[in-house]
Write a protein that holds these residues in place. Structure first.
Motif, PDB file in Angstrom:
ATOM      1  N   SER A 173       0.830  -1.207   0.000  1.00 48.59           N
ATOM      2  CA  SER A 173       0.000   0.000   0.000  1.00 48.59           C
ATOM      3  C   SER A 173       0.868   1.262   0.000  1.00 48.59           C
ATOM      4  N   ASN A 174       0.477   2.259  -0.841  1.00 45.82           N
ATOM      5  CA  ASN A 174       1.176   3.544  -0.931  1.00 45.82           C
ATOM      6  C   ASN A 174       2.689   3.336  -1.034  1.00 45.82           C
ATOM      7  N   ALA A 175       3.055   2.365  -1.888  1.00 48.53           N
ATOM      8  CA  ALA A 175       4.467   1.973  -1.980  1.00 48.53           C
ATOM      9  C   ALA A 175       5.359   3.111  -2.449  1.00 48.53           C
ATOM     10  N   GLY A 176       4.822   4.025  -3.300  1.00 48.46           N
ATOM     11  CA  GLY A 176       5.636   5.122  -3.787  1.00 48.46           C
ATOM     12  C   GLY A 176       5.694   6.308  -2.861  1.00 48.46           C
ATOM     13  N   MET A 177       4.933   6.275  -1.762  1.00 52.45           N
ATOM     14  CA  MET A 177       4.860   7.386  -0.810  1.00 52.45           C
ATOM     15  C   MET A 177       4.275   8.658  -1.449  1.00 52.45           C
ATOM     16  N   ASP A 178       3.371   8.488  -2.426  1.00 53.55           N
ATOM     17  CA  ASP A 178       2.749   9.630  -3.097  1.00 53.55           C
ATOM     18  C   ASP A 178       1.544  10.174  -2.331  1.00 53.55           C
ATOM     19  N   ASP A 179       0.884   9.341  -1.530  1.00 54.46           N
ATOM     20  CA  ASP A 179      -0.358   9.739  -0.861  1.00 54.46           C
ATOM     21  C   ASP A 179      -0.074  10.181   0.569  1.00 54.46           C
ATOM     22  N   TRP A 180      -0.540  11.385   0.908  1.00 53.05           N
ATOM     23  CA  TRP A 180      -0.364  11.920   2.257  1.00 53.05           C
ATOM     24  C   TRP A 180      -1.652  12.584   2.712  1.00 53.05           C
ATOM     25  N   SER A 181      -1.894  12.531   4.001  1.00 54.80           N
ATOM     26  CA  SER A 181      -3.055  13.183   4.603  1.00 54.80           C
ATOM     27  C   SER A 181      -2.650  13.582   6.014  1.00 54.80           C
ATOM     28  N   THR A 182      -3.610  13.875   6.862  1.00 48.38           N
ATOM     29  CA  THR A 182      -3.324  14.148   8.271  1.00 48.38           C
ATOM     30  C   THR A 182      -4.228  13.295   9.138  1.00 48.38           C
ATOM     31  N   TYR A 183      -3.792  13.080  10.382  1.00 51.36           N
ATOM     32  CA  TYR A 183      -4.642  12.400  11.345  1.00 51.36           C
ATOM     33  C   TYR A 183      -4.268  12.911  12.732  1.00 51.36           C
ATOM     34  N   VAL A 184      -5.136  12.608  13.690  1.00 54.47           N
ATOM     35  CA  VAL A 184      -4.936  13.067  15.060  1.00 54.47           C
ATOM     36  C   VAL A 184      -4.329  11.937  15.872  1.00 54.47           C
ATOM     37  N   VAL A 185      -3.176  12.178  16.465  1.00 52.78           N
ATOM     38  CA  VAL A 185      -2.518  11.184  17.308  1.00 52.78           C
ATOM     39  C   VAL A 185      -3.413  10.854  18.497  1.00 52.78           C
ATOM     40  N   ALA A 186      -3.645   9.589  18.734  1.00 55.72           N
ATOM     41  CA  ALA A 186      -4.496   9.168  19.841  1.00 55.72           C
ATOM     42  C   ALA A 186      -3.777   9.359  21.170  1.00 55.72           C
ATOM     43  N   GLY A 187      -4.529   9.306  22.255  1.00 55.51           N
ATOM     44  CA  GLY A 187      -3.972   9.454  23.591  1.00 55.51           C
ATOM     45  C   GLY A 187      -4.321  10.812  24.179  1.00 55.51           C
ATOM     46  N   TRP A 188      -4.132  10.976  25.501  1.00 57.00           N
ATOM     47  CA  TRP A 188      -4.516  12.204  26.200  1.00 57.00           C
ATOM     48  C   TRP A 188      -3.322  13.073  26.553  1.00 57.00           C
ATOM     49  N   SER A 189      -2.132  12.666  26.132  1.00 55.83           N
ATOM     50  CA  SER A 189      -0.940  13.393  26.552  1.00 55.83           C
ATOM     51  C   SER A 189      -0.738  14.638  25.695  1.00 55.83           C
ATOM     52  N   VAL A 190       0.319  15.405  26.033  1.00 55.70           N
ATOM     53  CA  VAL A 190       0.662  16.602  25.276  1.00 55.70           C
ATOM     54  C   VAL A 190       1.140  16.260  23.875  1.00 55.70           C
ATOM     55  N   LEU A 191       1.310  14.968  23.582  1.00 49.05           N
ATOM     56  CA  LEU A 191       1.716  14.561  22.242  1.00 49.05           C
ATOM     57  C   LEU A 191       0.548  14.544  21.272  1.00 49.05           C
ATOM     58  N   SER A 192      -0.676  14.498  21.796  1.00 50.98           N
ATOM     59  CA  SER A 192      -1.838  14.365  20.940  1.00 50.98           C
ATOM     60  C   SER A 192      -2.048  15.621  20.111  1.00 50.98           C
ATOM     61  N   GLY A 193      -2.363  15.437  18.817  1.00 52.95           N
ATOM     62  CA  GLY A 193      -2.626  16.551  17.929  1.00 52.95           C
ATOM     63  C   GLY A 193      -2.607  16.097  16.493  1.00 52.95           C
ATOM     64  N   GLU A 194      -2.983  16.979  15.574  1.00 51.00           N
ATOM     65  CA  GLU A 194      -3.049  16.646  14.154  1.00 51.00           C
ATOM     66  C   GLU A 194      -1.652  16.706  13.540  1.00 51.00           C
TER      67      GLU A 194
END
Length: 715
Positions: free
Chosen positions: A472-493
């Protein structure tokens, strides 16, 4: 066909106190009477073995139209020669035999018939008795005795279980079969099943047990035929047939054999080796005129009396005899292997017989899906030879060349050869045993010509293997964003190396504090967008640039400064890869952050790319960051399994110098387990790319950069 139970009763006068002298009154009374003649019909008159005769246990009852019992007789001898009845409606009920819970001989029959007596006339009444006992005919093919010797048996009982211990102790009514036989069972109230159980002791495979149940009704016939199959899971097959309860039941021990179907000079029970120029004839005879005769061959059904096709000669010498001959035209063009024939004949009296015959036809047998596997890279070719001493050579041809193997004849008379890779065995740097396949065997996306040469004659077939698997996405052409799970200060888009946030395949260690560890980029020489892996430092904690298959989330508490990298994705392999190929561009520099490792700033910080084929029931989680758990760290070169399951194979490459541009990298895969394949639905693929091979210890170079794209399997 039906045969009478061989007695007729003309019954005596039912009136009491009749004078012996003749008078007008007597004549008037007699004018209201009729005579009944009774015939009880079954499927034959006597038990052929003489062990058990149902007529020795007979009950005949005659009722009037009000249901009142007029007469009861319990033996043939007790039934009077003449029986007169007043004109009117009656009913007769007959029982023969006895009800036994389970017996090899004792069985029970019943029949009932209403009738009307007409004044001054004789009324024939025929009562058809049908068996109420369930008949279970157990038979064993010869390969059962060959495989188990005398160490096997089948137990049968009415109900849901056929426990042999209970049957032996007498607490369960059942029968033990050690050879072909027919048993009879009386179904208890509310019970409509027969249970069976096979137990045998195989010389090499130990004890084999199979059991099951059949849905039955009183009077049913059940055939249980057992054979040993060494190539199928479980090893024992049981074929069951339930037949209707007509008086012509094929397996009733009362049936006469009035029709015969025999091979002319050969045993129909034995598979025949067909050789061109040697016609095969069958002799069909019947005590009555033959009504129908058909031959079934697979989906073909031929009427032998009116429309025999080319290749089948039918000679009808008289109304009761046929000779059916099969010649070369009948066998021409049929696929190699075992050809099954079924003859079915009926006669004018309602008799019926069905017999089967089989032939082994020479040639290369059809290639089935079970004969080849791109995971094991193997192909088994099979051929049938008319001459049991024939030399068979198998050839596997491609556009690049060919492989050859001599055939080996098995117990069933089939010659086989398996084309598969060879393996070399070695130890890795940690002393673990690894296996590597050679270039032989089946490959993806290839056209094969398969040949069996039998005594100099070639028989061919073709096989086209499908293309290999796609990453899947072998060429690394497809990118999007997602929200990091968890409640810590690391969480975010954060950036996400998949087409959308709902896709779970690739992930990086991006989080709100270090959100550029893995990003999409276009640089000189890249084929469109690629993945850029670049370290970052947050709150004094070093984080390596990384990309891997799996998921990532922050710690569960708000102030947690560590991440949970969960490795592994579900991936359905259809073919076994030999290597992983990709394009990469690396900048390798000295260590800038020693973290919790033993590295020094005098050393180069090596980048690492590895691939694992796993059979994990869950993702493996690594905890790393401001606090880390070294027990969660893992290296596929150092372990053949983790708590989540086995590591089947792996490939690993350390990047020890800068490339100065793009290069193609091929990482060979070695195998800890060369037999197993990942289970469907398990987490079976891990690919990991990191700018710092000690990144889990928050150690590495802040100046390293790694670009990757175009991941592809090599087969």
């Amino acid at each position: 066909m039906k045969h009478a139970f061989s007695y007729a009763a003309a019954v005596c006068c039912l009136l009491a106190a009749v004078s012996c002298s003749k008078s007008e009154t007597d004549d008037a009374v007699r004018g209201t009477r009729g005579t009944m003649e009774l015939t009880v019909a079954g499927t034959r008159s006597d038990s052929p073995s003489g062990e058990y005769d149902p007529l020795q246990h007979l009950s005949v009852r005659i009722y009037d139209d009000k249901g009142a019992l007029l007469r009861r007789y319990t033996s043939q001898e007790g039934i009077p020669e003449r029986y007169e009845l007043l004109a009117g409606d009656y009913r007769i009920a007959v029982e023969a035999g006895e009800e036994a819970a389970a017996s090899f001989t004792v069985r029970h029959y019943t029949g009932e018939e209403p009738f009307t007596v007409t004044a001054g006339a004789t009324t024939p009444v025929e009562v058809t008795c049908r068996r109420t006992s369930v008949a279970a005919q157990v038979s064993f093919e010869q390969n059962v005795a060959s495989a188990f010797g005398d160490s096997f048996a089948v137990w049968v009982a009415a109900g849901d279980t056929a426990d042999e211990t209970q049957i032996a102790q007498g607490s369960l009514a059942g029968l033990e079969f050690t050879a072909d036989a027919t048993g009879y069972f009386t179904l208890p109230e509310g019970v409509r099943t027969l249970a069976w159980k096979f137990r045998g002791e195989h010389a090499s495979r130990g004890e084999i047990v199979k059991e099951g149940t059949l849905d039955v009704e009183p009077g049913d016939n059940c055939a249980l035929k057992f054979r040993f199959s060494p190539d199928l899971p479980g090893f024992i097959e049981c074929f069951t047939i339930t037949v209707d309860d007509s008086t012509d039941d094929w397996d009733d021990t009362f049936v006469w054999a009035d029709i015969t179907i025999e091979g002319d000079g050969f045993d129909m029970e034995q598979t025949q080796e067909y050789a061109p120029g040697t016609p095969k004839s069958y002799l069909i005879g019947s005590a009555a005129s033959i009504a129908t005769a058909t031959l079934a061959v697979g989906d073909e059904l031929h009427d032998l009396l009116t429309a025999a096709p080319a290749g089948i000669a039918v000679e009808r010498t008289d109304e009761r005899h046929l000779t059916v001959t099969l010649n070369d035209d009948f066998f021409a063009g049929r696929p190699a292997g075992v050809l099954a024939l079924t003859f079915r004949v009926t006669d004018a009296n309602g008799g019926e017989l069905e017999r089967s015959s089989s032939y082994r036809l020479q040639g290369l047998l059809p290639i089935e899906k079970a004969d080849w596997s791109l995971w094991s890279r193997s192909l088994t070719l099979r051929a049938s030879a008319a001459n049991p001493d024939a030399e068979v050579l198998f050839t596997l041809r491609t556009a690049e060349g060919e492989e050859q193997q001599p055939g080996v004849r098995n117990e069933e008379g089939i010659h086989t050869a398996t084309f598969a890779p060879g393996w070399t065995t070695s130890e890795n740097a940690n002393g673990l045993t690894c296996h590597t396949p050679d270039g032989k065997g089946l490959r993806v996306g290839t056209h094969y010509t398969c040949v069996a040469t039998i005594d100099g004659v070639e028989y061919t077939a073709t096989l086209d293997t499908p293309a290999g698997d796609v990453i899947s996405n072998a060429g690394m052409d497809d990118w999007s964003t997602y929200v990091v799970a968890g409640w810590s200060v690391l969480s975010g888009e954060v950036p996400y190396p998949n087409a959308d946030s709902g896709t779970v395949f690739w992930v990086g260690g991006n989080n709100k504090q270090t959100n550029a560890l893995c990003t999409g980029a276009e640089i000189e020489g890249s084929n469109g967008r690629c993945a850029q892996l670049k370290p970052m430092v947050a709150a004094g904690v070093f984080a390596a640039g990384n990309l891997f298959t799996g998921t990532f989330e922050g710690g569960p508490n708000f102030l947690d400064m560590y991440g949970l990298a969960r490795f592994g994705v579900v991936y359905d392999f259809t073919a076994r890869p030999t290597a992983l190929s990709l394009r990469y561009n690396a900048t390798i520099t000295n260590v800038t952050h020693t973290g919790n490792s033993s590295l020094t700033t005098e050393e180069l910080d090596q980048s690492r790319i590895f691939v694992c084929i796993t059979d994990w029931t869950a993702r493996h989680t690594v905890k790393s960051g401001s606090s880390y758990d070294e027990t969660t760290f893992w290296d596929p070169e150092a372990a053949t399994s983790l708590p989540e399951g086995a590591i089947l194979g792996y490939g690993s490459q350390m990047l020890t110098e800068s490339t100065g541009g793009w290069q193609t990298l091929t990482i060979p895969i070695v195998w800890y387990d060369r037999e197993a394949a990942p289970a469907a639905g398990n987490y079976s693929l891990v690919i990991s790319c990191a700018t710092s091979f000690k990144g889990d210890y928050v150690a590495g170079s802040e100046n390293n950069v790694l670009y990757v794209e175009d991941f592809e399997w090599v087969y």
